[in-house]
Design a protein around this motif. Structure first.
Motif, short mmCIF file in Angstrom:
data_model
loop_
_atom_site.label_atom_id
_atom_site.label_comp_id
_atom_site.label_asym_id
_atom_site.label_seq_id
_atom_site.Cartn_x
_atom_site.Cartn_y
_atom_site.Cartn_z
N GLN A 178 1.03 -1.23 0.02
CA GLN A 178 0.19 -0.06 0.13
C GLN A 178 1.05 1.23 0.00
O GLN A 178 1.87 1.35 0.41
CB GLN A 178 -0.74 -0.10 1.23
N LEU B 34 -6.14 5.21 8.73
CA LEU B 34 -5.40 4.39 7.75
C LEU B 34 -4.64 5.36 6.49
O LEU B 34 -5.25 6.56 6.28
CB LEU B 34 -6.68 3.54 6.94
N ALA C 140 -8.94 0.18 2.69
CA ALA C 140 -8.73 -1.14 3.23
C ALA C 140 -9.17 -2.17 1.96
O ALA C 140 -10.00 -3.04 2.05
CB ALA C 140 -9.54 -1.50 4.37
N HIS D 87 -7.38 -5.13 -0.84
CA HIS D 87 -6.18 -5.72 -1.17
C HIS D 87 -6.39 -6.82 -2.16
O HIS D 87 -7.40 -7.70 -2.17
CB HIS D 87 -5.72 -6.52 0.00
N TYR E 93 -1.27 -3.85 8.16
CA TYR E 93 -2.43 -2.83 8.65
C TYR E 93 -3.69 -3.60 8.46
O TYR E 93 -4.64 -3.29 9.24
CB TYR E 93 -2.14 -1.75 7.71
N PHE E 94 -4.01 -4.51 7.60
CA PHE E 94 -5.11 -4.98 7.31
C PHE E 94 -5.81 -5.82 8.47
O PHE E 94 -6.70 -5.99 8.99
CB PHE E 94 -5.32 -5.77 5.99
N LEU F 192 -6.44 -4.09 11.71
CA LEU F 192 -7.87 -3.55 11.62
C LEU F 192 -9.02 -4.58 11.93
O LEU F 192 -9.69 -4.18 12.66
CB LEU F 192 -8.03 -2.91 10.35
#
Length: 307
Positions: free
Chosen positions: A98, A264, A268, A270, A294-295, A298
């Motif tokens: 990201q 963020l 979100a 991917h 990070y995903f 979360l």
């Protein structure tokens, strides 16, 4: 005139009858006036021939747009680490992080995936010009995950044809706003350039056909974890379609809620699985990129419902 980028597009059924300048302005990140100038300067070809701005697009038209050098272009190899999932003489499959831009553009010629690829690879397909060597498809800057790059023109043509024929398998994972009640669903709505904000895409009546299939993986207090399979590859497709049904992707700065609950760096979203037939081996191959940190964090936060 020095051409630094070449973009190849194909007219589809829903494009029938559109003026070529309108068609290109909707597909590319350029203004209609700039597109008209390219056409007048004979830098746009339809089926190998130059056309006027009033030309009406037909299904299966091959449209080639040559982008001239606007300033001195200096795309340099950069020693940027790559998460390589697979590599051979024809292709390289990357797990893009990201925040990384895929290819250079005016004003942004460093720090991109292309800069990293130029350092890592001796050869990349030259079909898409200086700015996009090897790039067959893109992921948005803030969308992470798996993507394939062509090392030679033969591989590039094979992969491009598979994308046009919609035989490439693309599965994404996303966290969206709100709780989706149905276990799965289908979003079949045309996407085109936003009529007012040209930097955005939108569901519009005369847009290009777009189909997204989604399935609920897990529900939280105010959010839903989904997987989405796209049957077409429109710009920002999942982001636009999910916003269209009232469940925008969490963290999306363009199509999401103005007030964000989580800090963020972007949406979100991917790209988890990419499948295609290998250009020379002729066998179907599928690659999976694990969810980024990070995903995962979360999801853990949402499971605890401490927000």
């Amino acid at each position: 005139m020095n051409v630094v980028d070449k973009i190849v597009l194909q007219g589809e059924k829903e494009d029938e009858g559109k003026r070529i300048d309108v068609f290109l302005a909707a597909e590319l990140d350029y203004t209609r006036s700039y597109i008209k100038k390219l056409i007048v300067d004979e830098l746009v070809f339809v089926n190998g021939k130059t056309v006027k701005p009033s030309y009406k697009v037909k299904e299966n038209d091959e449209v080639v747009v040559n982008i001239p050098e606007a300033e001195k272009i200096d795309v340099l190899p950069e020693n940027i680490p790559l998460d390589i999932l697979y590599e051979d003489d024809d292709i390289i499959v990357i797990n893009k992080p990201q925040g990384m831009v895929v290819h250079p553009a005016p004003g942004n010629y460093s720090g991109t995936l292309v800069n990293a690829l130029l350092y890592h690879c001796k050869n990349l397909s030259g079909i898409n010009g200086i700015l996009r060597p090897g790039i067959v498809h893109r992921l948005d800057k803030d969308t992470s995950g798996v993507m394939v790059v062509a090392k030679n023109d033969k591989a590039h043509i094979s992969l491009s044809n598979q994308i046009k024929e919609r035989s490439v398998f693309k599965k994404y994972v996303a966290i969206v706003e709100g709780v989706i009640k149905d276990e799965e669903g289908k979003i079949e709505a045309p996407i085109g350039r936003h009529p007012v904000d040209r930097k955005k895409m939108a569901v519009i009546e005369d847009g290009r056909y777009a189909l997204t299939l989604y399935k609920v993986l897990e529900r939280f207090k105010e959010n839903t974890l989904i997987e989405a399979v796209i049957k077409t590859g429109r710009t920002h497709q999942i982001r636009v379609h999910m916003a269209y049904i009232g469940h925008p992707v969490v963290g999306d700065p363009v199509y999401g809620f103005k007030k964000q609950k989580f800090k963020l760096e972007g949406q979100a979203l991917h790209s988890s699985i990419l499948g295609f037939v290998h250009p020379t081996k002729g066998v179907y191959m599928e690659f999976e990129a694990p969810l980024p940190e990070y995903f995962v964090r979360l999801i853990e936060i949402l499971r605890r419902s401490t927000y």
